[in-house]
Design an enzyme around this catalytic site. Structure first.
Site, PDB file in Angstrom:
ATOM      1  N   ARG A   1      12.058 -17.020  -1.664  1.00 52.99           N
ATOM      2  CA  ARG A   1      12.548 -15.672  -1.900  1.00 52.99           C
ATOM      3  C   ARG A   1      13.971 -15.527  -2.854  1.00 52.99           C
ATOM      4  NH1 ARG A   1      11.146 -11.319   2.050  1.00 52.99           N
ATOM      5  NH2 ARG A   1       8.765 -11.787   2.289  1.00 52.99           N
TER       6      ARG A   1
ATOM      7  N   ARG B   1      16.318  -9.147  -3.110  1.00 52.39           N
ATOM      8  CA  ARG B   1      17.255  -8.027  -3.025  1.00 52.39           C
ATOM      9  C   ARG B   1      18.468  -8.341  -2.855  1.00 52.39           C
ATOM     10  NH1 ARG B   1      14.027  -5.360   1.802  1.00 52.39           N
ATOM     11  NH2 ARG B   1      13.580  -7.493   2.081  1.00 52.39           N
TER      12      ARG B   1
ATOM     13  N   ARG C   1      13.525  -3.503  -9.785  1.00 55.29           N
ATOM     14  CA  ARG C   1      12.842  -2.794  -9.107  1.00 55.29           C
ATOM     15  C   ARG C   1      12.879  -1.425  -9.045  1.00 55.29           C
ATOM     16  NH1 ARG C   1      13.335  -3.054  -2.503  1.00 55.29           N
ATOM     17  NH2 ARG C   1      15.113  -1.657  -3.181  1.00 55.29           N
TER      18      ARG C   1
ATOM     19  N   ASP D   1       3.418 -11.173  -3.786  1.00 51.31           N
ATOM     20  CA  ASP D   1       3.436 -11.214  -2.422  1.00 51.31           C
ATOM     21  C   ASP D   1       2.112 -11.849  -1.923  1.00 51.31           C
ATOM     22  OD1 ASP D   1       5.427  -9.883  -0.291  1.00 51.31           O
ATOM     23  OD2 ASP D   1       3.380  -9.740   0.565  1.00 51.31           O
TER      24      ASP D   1
HETATM   25  O1  CP3 Z   1      10.064 -16.618  -3.056  1.00 55.69           O
HETATM   26  C1  CP3 Z   1       9.883 -15.826  -4.047  1.00 55.69           C
HETATM   27  O2  CP3 Z   1      11.110 -15.379  -4.576  1.00 55.69           O
HETATM   28  C2  CP3 Z   1       8.572 -15.119  -4.450  1.00 55.69           C
HETATM   29  C3  CP3 Z   1       8.222 -13.955  -3.995  1.00 55.69           C
HETATM   30  C4  CP3 Z   1       7.916 -13.847  -2.470  1.00 55.69           C
HETATM   31  C5  CP3 Z   1       7.885 -12.617  -1.964  1.00 55.69           C
HETATM   32  N1  CP3 Z   1       7.357 -12.460  -0.684  1.00 55.69           N
HETATM   33  C6  CP3 Z   1       8.509 -11.294  -2.565  1.00 55.69           C
HETATM   34  C7  CP3 Z   1       8.989 -10.113  -1.828  1.00 55.69           C
HETATM   35  C8  CP3 Z   1       7.117 -14.554  -1.879  1.00 55.69           C
HETATM   36  C9  CP3 Z   1       7.014 -16.114  -1.996  1.00 55.69           C
HETATM   37  C10 CP3 Z   1       6.672 -13.786  -0.463  1.00 55.69           C
HETATM   38  C11 CP3 Z   1       5.973 -14.246   0.486  1.00 55.69           C
HETATM   39  C12 CP3 Z   1       5.645 -13.352   1.677  1.00 55.69           C
HETATM   40  N2  CP3 Z   1       5.314 -12.155   1.639  1.00 55.69           N
HETATM   41  C13 CP3 Z   1       5.554 -14.104   3.042  1.00 55.69           C
HETATM   42  C14 CP3 Z   1       5.552 -15.514   3.264  1.00 55.69           C
HETATM   43  C15 CP3 Z   1       7.135 -15.905   3.395  1.00 55.69           C
HETATM   44  C16 CP3 Z   1       7.786 -15.695   4.582  1.00 55.69           C
HETATM   45  O3  CP3 Z   1       8.695 -14.943   4.274  1.00 55.69           O
HETATM   46  O4  CP3 Z   1       7.305 -15.901   5.608  1.00 55.69           O
HETATM   47  C17 CP3 Z   1       5.552 -12.851   3.807  1.00 55.69           C
HETATM   48  C18 CP3 Z   1       5.097 -13.179   5.426  1.00 55.69           C
HETATM   49  C19 CP3 Z   1       5.225 -11.567   3.068  1.00 55.69           C
HETATM   50  C20 CP3 Z   1       4.966 -10.321   3.449  1.00 55.69           C
HETATM   51  C21 CP3 Z   1       6.180  -9.427   3.016  1.00 55.69           C
HETATM   52  N3  CP3 Z   1       6.508  -8.977   1.892  1.00 55.69           N
HETATM   53  C22 CP3 Z   1       7.085  -8.890   4.181  1.00 55.69           C
HETATM   54  C23 CP3 Z   1       6.965  -9.296   5.768  1.00 55.69           C
HETATM   55  C24 CP3 Z   1       8.014  -8.024   3.271  1.00 55.69           C
HETATM   56  C25 CP3 Z   1       9.035  -7.384   3.815  1.00 55.69           C
HETATM   57  C26 CP3 Z   1      10.140  -8.143   4.430  1.00 55.69           C
HETATM   58  C27 CP3 Z   1      11.389  -7.980   3.833  1.00 55.69           C
HETATM   59  O5  CP3 Z   1      12.100  -9.268   3.505  1.00 55.69           O
HETATM   60  O6  CP3 Z   1      11.769  -6.812   3.623  1.00 55.69           O
HETATM   61  C28 CP3 Z   1       7.652  -8.236   1.979  1.00 55.69           C
HETATM   62  C29 CP3 Z   1       8.260  -7.896   0.967  1.00 55.69           C
HETATM   63  C30 CP3 Z   1       8.743  -8.566  -0.156  1.00 55.69           C
HETATM   64  N4  CP3 Z   1       8.311  -9.559  -0.678  1.00 55.69           N
HETATM   65  C31 CP3 Z   1      10.153  -8.566  -0.787  1.00 55.69           C
HETATM   66  C32 CP3 Z   1      10.195  -9.414  -1.758  1.00 55.69           C
HETATM   67  C33 CP3 Z   1      11.106  -9.596  -2.816  1.00 55.69           C
HETATM   68  C34 CP3 Z   1      11.045  -7.189  -0.540  1.00 55.69           C
HETATM   69  C35 CP3 Z   1      10.523  -6.078  -1.037  1.00 55.69           C
HETATM   70  C36 CP3 Z   1      11.514  -5.120  -1.633  1.00 55.69           C
HETATM   71  O7  CP3 Z   1      12.051  -5.629  -2.880  1.00 55.69           O
HETATM   72  O8  CP3 Z   1      12.010  -4.185  -1.035  1.00 55.69           O
END
Ligand code: CP3
Length: 375
Positions: A46, A50, A59, A96
């Site tokens: 990640r 944010r 965003r 994602d």
């Molecule tokens: O690593 C990186 O920089 C690449 C981008 C990336 C995102 N999601 C961007 C994201 C990657 C590799 C993921 C994978 C992801 N997404 C996983 C597996 C990794 C982990 O964290 O266990 C999972 C379970 C998800 C599902 C997901 N997407 C969730 C549970 C959430 C909300 C949680 C949170 O942090 O708010 C997301 C949203 C998400 N994916 C964000 C980002 C940058 C935040 C969204 C925003 O900008 O509001």
């Protein structure tokens, strides 16, 4: 802020405007293949997110997180933002894991402050029987366009990681309809209709294989499978319902392109107890969360795989001195051996002070140089 000199010029520019001559850094790929390196490469799960004000700005410009994922130019821009700030050794595609079930027709959306949700979660047997493998180029073309655009912008300065969720982790979201505290719906299905559970996992594994291969075709130089919820499964259930499908994917992946090995990383959060089995799955590298002693893990897997990890992301809430001290401990625990990629044990928190990431990256580079020089 100590900028990565190779990327300082990139800040604020959009992808198409990037300069072309930058030094090539393939330390990350060499570490994944357990080849000797002068220092331990580092990237952060990640890393584009944010905690960075420039991410929040882009965003906002995109409209929403999903709009950002579906716009290849903006996805490229945010992928490069952490590289402009920090001396990172790899880029990860901005997307994602839930784009795959979205392409399977479940209707992904993000409710403000509530995380991901599906409009049409899997409830009925007929919905499960109707699942089909999406064509990644047709249905997820925006991801492939982003991969190609990021590769062009990176111009071989650092490698690009592609990724997907594991079938089990994707199935958790597909059945629960969003995040969950107790995994009640998906575990009810698993223990009442294991045949249907296996059907979901099998279609999803085929979808993930095609999706990752399309990312590799578009230019991803390593791939990572996020098994974020594997750790909630019982001992035997993990092997039957998660690892077996990860194995299937690994067996179907393109492992070489243009004469280069495409390494695959498997990260099961909470998977430390299954390390020998995961190391035996066909992965080139295993991601570790922070509950594991990475030195003990290395002794256990020997030369079989590289290891990626494993600092507790909460360390980044501490003082810069604490960040540096804890980072050195991970490097010291791994010791003067090839095959370590430094990372956090899970994604970086949105509440991380960005300055602490500089301290972390610089400490990993300088301290590992000393440790590896004494090899
Ligand atoms: O690593 C990186 O920089 C690449 C981008 C990336 C995102 N999601 C961007 C994201 C990657 C590799 C993921 C994978 C992801 N997404 C996983 C597996 C990794 C982990 O964290 O266990 C999972 C379970 C998800 C599902 C997901 N997407 C969730 C549970 C959430 C909300 C949680 C949170 O942090 O708010 C997301 C949203 C998400 N994916 C964000 C980002 C940058 C935040 C969204 C925003 O900008 O509001």
């Amino acid at each position: 802020m100590s900028d990565n000199p190779a990327f300082a010029a990139l800040r604020g520019l959009c992808c198409r405007g990037f300069p072309v001559s930058r030094p090539k850094n393939d330390t990350f790929l060499r570490a994944l293949l357990r080849q000797p390196t002068d220092y331990t490469p580092v990237w952060l799960m990640r890393q584009a997110g944010r905690y960075l004000p420039e991410y929040r700005e882009t965003r906002k410009r995109a409209g929403s997180f999903l709009d950002l994922c579906k716009n290849p130019g903006l996805a490229c821009e945010v992928t490069l933002q952490p590289l402009a700030r920090y001396n990172l050794d790899a880029a990860i595609l901005f997307s994602d894991i839930l784009t795959v079930p979205d392409a399977m027709g479940l209707g992904l959306y993000f409710a403000e402050g509530e995380g991901p949700k599906f409009e049409r979660p899997l409830k009925e047997e007929w919905e499960i029987r109707n699942l089909a493998v999406p064509d990644p180029v047709q249905e997820l073309g925006y991801v492939m366009d982003a991969v190609a655009e990021i590769r062009r912008a990176l111009d071989d300065s650092v490698p690009l990681i592609g990724f997907s969720g594991s079938p089990w982790t994707l199935a958790c979201y597909m059945v629960e309809g969003g995040g969950s505290d107790d995994y009640r719906k998906v575990k009810t299905l698993l223990y009442s209709r294991p045949d249907l559970m296996h059907h979901i996992l099998s279609i999803t594994a085929q979808s993930v294989t095609a999706y990752l291969n399309a990312q590799i075709e578009a230019g991803a130089q390593a791939v990572m499978i996020f098994d974020s919820w594997g750790g909630v499964l019982a001992h035997e259930a993990y092997k039957e319902f998660s690892l077996a499908y990860i194995r299937q994917i690994l067996a179907g992946l393109t492992r070489e392109k243009d004469g280069e090995r495409i390494p695959a990383i498997v990260f099961t959060k909470g998977g430390g107890i299954w390390l020998p089995e995961i190391a035996d799955s066909g992965a080139d590298a295993v991601g570790l969360d922070w509950t594991v002693d990475i030195g003990a893990a290395r002794r256990l897997v020997g030369d079989k795989v590289a290891l990626q990890g494993n600092l507790d992301p909460s360390v980044l809430f501490g003082t810069p001195e604490a960040v540096a001290a804890e980072a050195r401990k991970v490097i010291d625990a791994y010791g003067p051996h090839a095959g370590h990629v430094f990372n956090l044990g899970h994604g970086i928190s949105q509440f991380t002070p960005p300055e602490n990431v500089n301290v972390l990256v610089d400490t990993i580079h300088s301290h590992s140089r000393q440790v590896l020089a004494g090899r």
